[in-house]
Design an enzyme around this catalytic site. Structure first.
Site, PDB file in Angstrom:
ATOM      1  N   LYS A  13       0.824  -1.205   0.000  1.00 41.87           N
ATOM      2  CA  LYS A  13       0.000   0.000   0.000  1.00 41.87           C
ATOM      3  C   LYS A  13       0.863   1.263   0.000  1.00 41.87           C
ATOM      4  CE  LYS A  13      -0.939  -0.182   4.967  1.00 41.87           C
ATOM      5  NZ  LYS A  13       0.099   0.718   5.488  1.00 41.87           N
ATOM      6  N   ARG A  88      -7.285   3.403  10.670  1.00 37.23           N
ATOM      7  CA  ARG A  88      -6.994   1.997  10.949  1.00 37.23           C
ATOM      8  C   ARG A  88      -8.024   1.350  11.843  1.00 37.23           C
ATOM      9  NH1 ARG A  88      -1.035   1.949   9.685  1.00 37.23           N
ATOM     10  NH2 ARG A  88      -0.603  -0.267   9.690  1.00 37.23           N
ATOM     11  N   ARG A 127      12.006  -6.112   3.078  1.00 36.75           N
ATOM     12  CA  ARG A 127      11.759  -4.692   2.855  1.00 36.75           C
ATOM     13  C   ARG A 127      12.860  -3.839   3.497  1.00 36.75           C
ATOM     14  NH1 ARG A 127       6.172  -1.974   4.610  1.00 36.75           N
ATOM     15  NH2 ARG A 127       6.852  -2.282   6.757  1.00 36.75           N
ATOM     16  N   ARG A 160      13.061  -1.742   9.217  1.00 34.30           N
ATOM     17  CA  ARG A 160      12.267  -1.292  10.362  1.00 34.30           C
ATOM     18  C   ARG A 160      12.305  -2.305  11.498  1.00 34.30           C
ATOM     19  NH1 ARG A 160       6.644   0.516   7.883  1.00 34.30           N
ATOM     20  NH2 ARG A 160       6.012  -0.624   9.736  1.00 34.30           N
ATOM     21  N   ARG A 171       0.855  -7.674  13.719  1.00 29.58           N
ATOM     22  CA  ARG A 171       0.297  -6.571  12.928  1.00 29.58           C
ATOM     23  C   ARG A 171      -0.784  -7.077  11.974  1.00 29.58           C
ATOM     24  NH1 ARG A 171       5.771  -4.938  10.726  1.00 29.58           N
ATOM     25  NH2 ARG A 171       4.684  -3.734   9.140  1.00 29.58           N
TER      26      ARG A 171
HETATM   27  P1  ADP Z   1       2.347  -1.360   8.228  1.00 29.49           P
HETATM   28  O1  ADP Z   1       1.103  -0.965   7.527  1.00 29.49           O
HETATM   29  O2  ADP Z   1       3.363  -1.971   7.337  1.00 29.49           O
HETATM   30  O3  ADP Z   1       2.100  -2.191   9.458  1.00 29.49           O
HETATM   31  P2  ADP Z   1       2.824   1.433   9.082  1.00 29.49           P
HETATM   32  O4  ADP Z   1       4.105   2.128   8.825  1.00 29.49           O
HETATM   33  O5  ADP Z   1       1.619   1.890   8.379  1.00 29.49           O
HETATM   34  O6  ADP Z   1       3.120  -0.101   8.808  1.00 29.49           O
HETATM   35  O7  ADP Z   1       2.551   1.467  10.671  1.00 29.49           O
HETATM   36  C1  ADP Z   1       3.528   1.071  11.584  1.00 29.49           C
HETATM   37  C2  ADP Z   1       2.990   1.156  13.006  1.00 29.49           C
HETATM   38  O8  ADP Z   1       2.624   2.502  13.321  1.00 29.49           O
HETATM   39  C3  ADP Z   1       1.727   0.352  13.266  1.00 29.49           C
HETATM   40  O9  ADP Z   1       2.016  -0.998  13.579  1.00 29.49           O
HETATM   41  C4  ADP Z   1       1.136   1.106  14.455  1.00 29.49           C
HETATM   42  O10 ADP Z   1       1.790   0.787  15.662  1.00 29.49           O
HETATM   43  C5  ADP Z   1       1.455   2.543  14.124  1.00 29.49           C
HETATM   44  N1  ADP Z   1       0.377   3.207  13.349  1.00 29.49           N
HETATM   45  C6  ADP Z   1       0.438   3.652  12.070  1.00 29.49           C
HETATM   46  N2  ADP Z   1      -0.725   4.228  11.686  1.00 29.49           N
HETATM   47  C7  ADP Z   1      -1.552   4.147  12.761  1.00 29.49           C
HETATM   48  C8  ADP Z   1      -2.903   4.538  13.029  1.00 29.49           C
HETATM   49  N3  ADP Z   1      -3.669   5.131  12.079  1.00 29.49           N
HETATM   50  N4  ADP Z   1      -3.425   4.275  14.231  1.00 29.49           N
HETATM   51  C9  ADP Z   1      -2.701   3.681  15.208  1.00 29.49           C
HETATM   52  N5  ADP Z   1      -1.432   3.277  15.036  1.00 29.49           N
HETATM   53  C10 ADP Z   1      -0.848   3.502  13.835  1.00 29.49           C
END
Ligand code: ADP
Ligand code: ZN
Length: 226
Positions: A13, A88, A127, A160, A171
């Site tokens: 995404k 989310r 990644r 990461r 996740r």
């Molecule tokens: P991915 O989609 O690959 O898991 P992201 O970079 O989008 O990774 O998110 C990494 C982390 O950041 C998530 O596991 C969460 O802990 C936090 N996070 C990101 N966006 C949100 C959100 N909208 N609400 C709550 N936590 C978030």
């Protein structure tokens, strides 16, 4: 032009959201990047978010909603934006609706990137990302030209800390429990177009362009992708 990109972790995404931002020349908002920046700056928000992120849990809603509002305040909402990593859960989706409604704006399109769970773990372990400009690489499918160095800005790439197998699995679980209902909500609203997360990387821009044209969201025709 407001586009939300949804999908499980490792679906691709982020890559797609980035391309759409470039194609439509609108800002890209990546909630994960905003949070990671807050953590590395050591801000109050960052300190609060850190533990949740390391465990692969959602960061509390008030914190992420506050960060999004702050980001949107600095943008011209009418020009639009692409959103990756927000909303989310249902509470965040309602908050976003509220913010947009107050501005007389609305989500034009929700792209749902679909990928099989077993692909995710392999993919995330390969990644690498650029901590400086956010570019995303994959050691097999999209390696940087120079080992470990970002093509776009020359920074050293990182893996990461939450791309570890146990955290990845958590996740994925959080995605199904919390984020899937957001998708169902947008499906009911008729906003969702589904795309495969398993397309060859060089086919992605054309696929996105086609969808954007169909929705009359006017991507630029000539795009130089590095
Ligand atoms: P991915 O989609 O690959 O898991 P992201 O970079 O989008 O990774 O998110 C990494 C982390 O950041 C998530 O596991 C969460 O802990 C936090 N996070 C990101 N966006 C949100 C959100 N909208 N609400 C709550 N936590 C978030
Ligand atoms: Zn970079």
């Amino acid at each position: 032009m407001i586009i939300v990109v949804l999908g499980p972790p490792g679906s691709g995404k982020g890559t797609r959201a980035r391309l759409i931002g470039q194609m439509c020349q609108v800002p890209l908002i990546v909630m994960g990047d905003i949070l990671r920046d807050a953590v590395s700056e050591g801000s109050e928000e960052g300190k609060r978010a850190k533990g949740y992120m390391e465990r692969g849990e959602l960061v509390p809603d008030d914190l992420v909603i506050g960060l999004l509002e702050e980001k949107l305040r600095r943008l011209n909402l009418k020009r639009g934006f692409v959103l990756d990593g927000f909303p989310r859960n249902l509470k965040q989706a309602e908050a976003l609706d509220h913010i947009l409604r107050d501005e007389g704006a609305d989500i034009d399109l929700v792209l749902n990137v679909v990928v099989k769970d077993d692909v995710i773990v392999e993919r995330l372990s390969l990644r690498r990302s650029c901590p400086h400009c956010g570019a995303i690489y994959h050691l097999k499918d999209k390696p940087p030209l120079k080992d470990e160095i970002c093509d776009e800005c020359g920074s050293r790439l990182i893996q990461r800390s939450d791309d570890r197998e146990d955290v990845i699995r958590h996740r994925i679980m959080v995605y199904y429990k919390e984020t899937k209902p957001v998708l169902d909500r947008y499906i009911k609203m008729g906003k969702v177009v589904e795309i495969s997360g398993e397309l060859m990387i060089d086919k992605i821009p054309d696929e996105l362009k086609k969808i954007l044209h169909e929705r009359r969201l006017f991507p630029v025709d000539k795009l130089t992708i590095k």
